[in-house]
Enzyme design. Structure first.
Site, PDB file in Angstrom:
ATOM      1  N   HIS A 133      -8.590 -44.461  15.204  1.00 24.84           N
ATOM      2  CA  HIS A 133      -8.029 -43.264  14.570  1.00 24.84           C
ATOM      3  C   HIS A 133      -6.699 -43.566  13.875  1.00 24.84           C
ATOM      4  CE1 HIS A 133      -9.018 -39.138  14.044  1.00 24.84           C
ATOM      5  NE2 HIS A 133      -8.206 -38.604  14.941  1.00 24.84           N
ATOM      6  N   ASN A 142      -3.401 -33.876  14.125  1.00 26.31           N
ATOM      7  CA  ASN A 142      -3.840 -32.507  13.848  1.00 26.31           C
ATOM      8  C   ASN A 142      -2.844 -31.683  13.048  1.00 26.31           C
ATOM      9  OD1 ASN A 142      -5.929 -33.400  15.403  1.00 26.31           O
ATOM     10  ND2 ASN A 142      -5.605 -31.969  17.070  1.00 26.31           N
ATOM     11  N   ASP A 198      -9.237 -42.689   8.690  1.00 27.02           N
ATOM     12  CA  ASP A 198     -10.444 -43.261   9.273  1.00 27.02           C
ATOM     13  C   ASP A 198     -11.638 -42.362   8.935  1.00 27.02           C
ATOM     14  OD1 ASP A 198      -9.057 -41.391  11.172  1.00 27.02           O
ATOM     15  OD2 ASP A 198     -10.879 -41.652  12.334  1.00 27.02           O
ATOM     16  N   ASN A 237      -9.821 -33.817  11.897  1.00 31.65           N
ATOM     17  CA  ASN A 237      -8.780 -32.814  12.112  1.00 31.65           C
ATOM     18  C   ASN A 237      -7.542 -33.017  11.247  1.00 31.65           C
ATOM     19  OD1 ASN A 237     -10.301 -31.334  13.942  1.00 31.65           O
ATOM     20  ND2 ASN A 237      -9.599 -32.563  15.667  1.00 31.65           N
TER      21      ASN A 237
END
Length: 188
Positions: A21, A67, A92, A113
């Site tokens: 991530h 987020n 990613d 997100n």
């Protein structure tokens, strides 16, 4: 002087440093090594800048966690008066096999997100993004574990070459524009 913002998505903290991530951070760290610049802590993230042929490139690793990436992006775009077409979001992508690099000028968040938040804050999905494929080698319900998991040994071995390619893509984006860069690099 023409200004650009390259924002690499990721999460702060050593526990996330080598996770899939965090490829956005990893891409910018690789670029920093090649261009010999360092990041400094600033408002809503770590910031660095460098110049290429009369163009000023601001690199941002948000400290807002994935987020809330849109908050950091919007702050720096507004502060530095960088037009949205000169922004490149590096993220990613589970929908691409490992190491696949894909440039897009718009599109959906694909369940990501960080991209969802950017779209919400910008109120558009028309922004440039460089999607770095991390694959989808996980069983049902294990997506979060997978993206927050560390690279396999095989992926680590292939990563340096892919990171060099992303630096070339970023240079091309700044110097030749998104359309020419897409033509040259998509599918490579």
């Amino acid at each position: 002087m023409k200004k650009f913002l390259i924002i690499g998505l990721g999460n702060i903290g050593s526990e996330y440093a080598e996770t899939r991530h965090n490829i956005g951070f990893k891409v910018l760290d690789s670029l920093a090594e090649q261009e010999n610049f360092t990041f400094e802590t600033a408002r809503l993230g770590a910031i660095a800048s460098f110049k290429i042929k009369g163009r000023s490139i601001l690199c941002l690793k948000p400290s807002t966690y994935m987020n809330l990436s849109g908050k950091a992006l919007k702050y720096w775009v507004d502060k530095e008066k960088i037009p949205l077409e000169n922004v490149l979001v590096v993220t990613d992508d589970l929908h691409l096999s490992f190491g696949t690099l894909r440039l897009k000028t718009k599109g959906g968040a694909g369940g990501h997100n960080g991209l969802k938040d950017i779209e919400k804050v910008l109120q558009t999905n028309n922004y440039n993004r460089l999607r770095f494929g991390v694959g989808s080698e996980f069983s049902k319900g294990r997506q979060v574990e997978y993206v927050l998991g560390e690279w396999t040994n095989e992926e680590k071995e292939a990563l340096n070459e892919r990171l060099e390619k992303t630096s070339k893509i970023i240079h091309s984006f700044v110097l030749a524009g998104i359309k020419n860069t897409m033509n040259e690099f998509n599918g490579s």
